[in-house]
Design a protein around this motif. Sequence first.
Motif, mmCIF file in Angstrom:
data_model
loop_
_atom_site.group_PDB
_atom_site.id
_atom_site.type_symbol
_atom_site.label_atom_id
_atom_site.label_comp_id
_atom_site.label_asym_id
_atom_site.label_seq_id
_atom_site.Cartn_x
_atom_site.Cartn_y
_atom_site.Cartn_z
ATOM 1 N N VAL A 30 0.958 -1.142 -0.004
ATOM 2 C CA VAL A 30 0.142 -0.015 0.158
ATOM 3 C C VAL A 30 0.738 1.333 0.119
ATOM 4 N N SER A 31 0.890 1.908 -0.997
ATOM 5 C CA SER A 31 1.626 3.185 -1.173
ATOM 6 C C SER A 31 0.757 4.240 -0.304
ATOM 7 N N TRP A 32 1.624 5.320 -0.122
ATOM 8 C CA TRP A 32 0.885 6.561 0.202
ATOM 9 C C TRP A 32 -0.226 7.276 -0.532
ATOM 10 N N LEU A 33 0.062 7.070 -1.792
ATOM 11 C CA LEU A 33 -0.907 7.751 -2.795
ATOM 12 C C LEU A 33 -2.335 6.870 -2.501
ATOM 13 N N SER A 34 -2.150 5.515 -2.687
ATOM 14 C CA SER A 34 -3.335 4.749 -2.668
ATOM 15 C C SER A 34 -3.926 4.878 -1.044
ATOM 16 N N PHE A 35 -3.194 5.037 -0.135
ATOM 17 C CA PHE A 35 -3.814 5.140 1.334
ATOM 18 C C PHE A 35 -4.540 6.382 1.533
ATOM 19 N N LEU A 36 -4.065 7.427 0.847
ATOM 20 C CA LEU A 36 -4.989 8.812 0.679
ATOM 21 C C LEU A 36 -5.965 8.736 0.066
ATOM 22 N N LEU A 37 -6.006 8.005 -1.052
ATOM 23 C CA LEU A 37 -7.391 7.682 -2.040
ATOM 24 C C LEU A 37 -8.328 7.024 -1.341
ATOM 25 N N LEU A 38 -7.684 5.988 -0.465
ATOM 26 C CA LEU A 38 -8.631 5.262 0.403
ATOM 27 C C LEU A 38 -9.389 6.025 1.492
ATOM 28 N N VAL A 39 -8.590 6.972 2.041
ATOM 29 C CA VAL A 39 -9.002 7.550 2.970
ATOM 30 C C VAL A 39 -10.252 8.687 2.630
ATOM 31 N N ALA A 40 -9.818 9.335 1.427
ATOM 32 C CA ALA A 40 -10.825 10.277 0.882
ATOM 33 C C ALA A 40 -12.027 9.505 0.377
ATOM 34 N N THR A 41 -11.818 8.469 -0.099
ATOM 35 C CA THR A 41 -13.178 7.494 -0.449
ATOM 36 C C THR A 41 -14.097 7.290 0.527
ATOM 37 N N GLY A 42 -13.341 6.834 1.652
ATOM 38 C CA GLY A 42 -14.251 6.753 3.002
ATOM 39 C C GLY A 42 -14.824 7.654 3.517
ATOM 40 N N ALA A 43 -14.012 8.930 3.490
ATOM 41 C CA ALA A 43 -14.648 9.952 3.905
ATOM 42 C C ALA A 43 -16.031 10.666 3.039
ATOM 43 N N GLY A 44 -15.781 10.309 1.688
ATOM 44 C CA GLY A 44 -17.068 10.806 0.933
ATOM 45 C C GLY A 44 -18.325 9.874 1.107
ATOM 46 N N LEU A 45 -17.872 8.696 1.266
ATOM 47 C CA LEU A 45 -18.983 7.638 1.719
ATOM 48 C C LEU A 45 -19.536 7.671 3.048
ATOM 49 N N VAL A 46 -19.108 8.225 3.960
ATOM 50 C CA VAL A 46 -19.611 8.680 5.260
ATOM 51 C C VAL A 46 -20.538 9.946 4.929
ATOM 52 N N PHE A 47 -19.690 10.944 4.391
ATOM 53 C CA PHE A 47 -20.482 12.357 4.125
ATOM 54 C C PHE A 47 -21.996 11.762 3.345
ATOM 55 N N TYR A 48 -21.760 10.957 2.340
ATOM 56 C CA TYR A 48 -22.911 10.747 1.651
ATOM 57 C C TYR A 48 -23.993 10.012 2.358
ATOM 58 N N TYR A 49 -23.413 9.079 3.160
ATOM 59 C CA TYR A 49 -24.462 8.379 3.820
ATOM 60 C C TYR A 49 -25.238 9.121 4.973
ATOM 61 N N ASP A 50 -24.390 9.927 5.627
ATOM 62 C CA ASP A 50 -24.956 10.957 6.670
ATOM 63 C C ASP A 50 -26.029 11.723 5.907
ATOM 64 N N ARG A 51 -25.738 12.425 4.825
ATOM 65 C CA ARG A 51 -26.710 13.305 4.308
ATOM 66 C C ARG A 51 -27.926 12.521 3.774
ATOM 67 N N GLU A 52 -27.717 11.422 3.058
ATOM 68 C CA GLU A 52 -28.983 10.736 2.819
ATOM 69 C C GLU A 52 -29.657 10.390 3.851
ATOM 70 N N LYS A 53 -29.036 10.161 5.022
ATOM 71 C CA LYS A 53 -29.883 9.611 6.173
ATOM 72 C C LYS A 53 -30.680 10.870 6.822
ATOM 73 N N LYS A 54 -30.027 12.039 6.916
ATOM 74 C CA LYS A 54 -30.917 13.273 7.401
ATOM 75 C C LYS A 54 -31.992 13.542 6.428
ATOM 76 N N ARG A 55 -31.791 13.444 4.993
ATOM 77 C CA ARG A 55 -32.807 13.504 4.125
ATOM 78 C C ARG A 55 -34.034 12.703 4.362
ATOM 79 N N HIS A 56 -33.512 11.533 4.522
ATOM 80 C CA HIS A 56 -34.855 10.524 4.655
ATOM 81 C C HIS A 56 -35.349 10.969 5.863
ATOM 82 N N ILE A 57 -34.772 11.020 6.983
ATOM 83 C CA ILE A 57 -35.395 11.454 8.298
ATOM 84 C C ILE A 57 -36.358 12.625 8.073
#
Length: 326
Positions: A116-143
């Motif tokens: 795992v290189s630094w670039l792939s690690f940063l991409l993984l962190v950014a993807t995970g943060a984006g998924l968490v943000f998207y899930y929270d936004r959809e959850k709030k909208r659904h509520i």
Amino acid sequence: MATIISRGAKHFHYANRCLSLHRLSLRSHSNSHSPSSSVVAGANLHDRDFPLLQSGLGINYLAMYMRRLYGTGSPTADSQSPASERSTESNSSEGDDSGKSNQSNDAGKSVRGGPVSWLSFLLLVATGAGLVFYYDREKKRHIEEINKASIEVKQGPSVGKAAIGGPFKLINHDGKKVTEKDFFGRWTLVYFGFTHCPDICPDELQKLAAAVDKIKEKAGIKIVPVFISVDPERDTVEQVREYVKEFHPDLVGLTGTSEEIRNVARAYRVYYMKTEEEDSDYLVDHSIVMYLMGPKSMEFVKFFGKNNDVDSLADGVIKEIKQYKK
């Protein structure tokens, strides 16, 4: 001729015996430094037991055999020792050379990174943060959508009239017999309850009384509030009279026999049942609904549930009356 052959055979016989003794001497005296001393220790060539070895032929055969033995033994060992040393030196030199070559090859090669290189690690962190943000936004909208849908009451298309209401015979709080015909020509709001109700009935009747006053104030429409008891055993005329005075002067209280109450409750699709009965103290579980009845024949127009407050109840009644008059 036979004599010469016999003599030669004896010479070989003695030489062979001497050599056998010499081999035994070599085994027992392996630490000896001189080959000649081993021969002397093994057998004496001038002994009387070997008279024929004193002749030139026997000595020559024996010397030749011994030279052959020692010539093939020690030079070989001596030659093997330098050869082994040279082999060891060559192996060590080859090992050093191979080590140096491996080191040079390792030095020449670039060090490969981990899985795992630094670039792939940063991409993984950014993807995970984006998924968490998207899930929270959809959850709030659904509520928010669920809350909005639960608050807003959607008005569906009206298909006919509900079979609610009908003829009845009861007694009002003044002790007079009344029927549905006594309310013809007037708008009425009908509520079913009982006078021993601890909290829900008083709250609903206060809301009903306040809405009636607000409707008259805002639209100039007079509404007759009606209270029908679902506890005929305890709600006598006197009990109902004292009870309705606490909420509004125009509130009409109705009671009757168990059969009469059962019939009117069935006509208005009202549920009621005794619960927690202990002697004469019990509660009555019942529907919490207000019915807006029209002036022509006390026909059903609209029902309002417990979720309506005073303002929504008053506005809803005014709206229904206006639509009814069109």
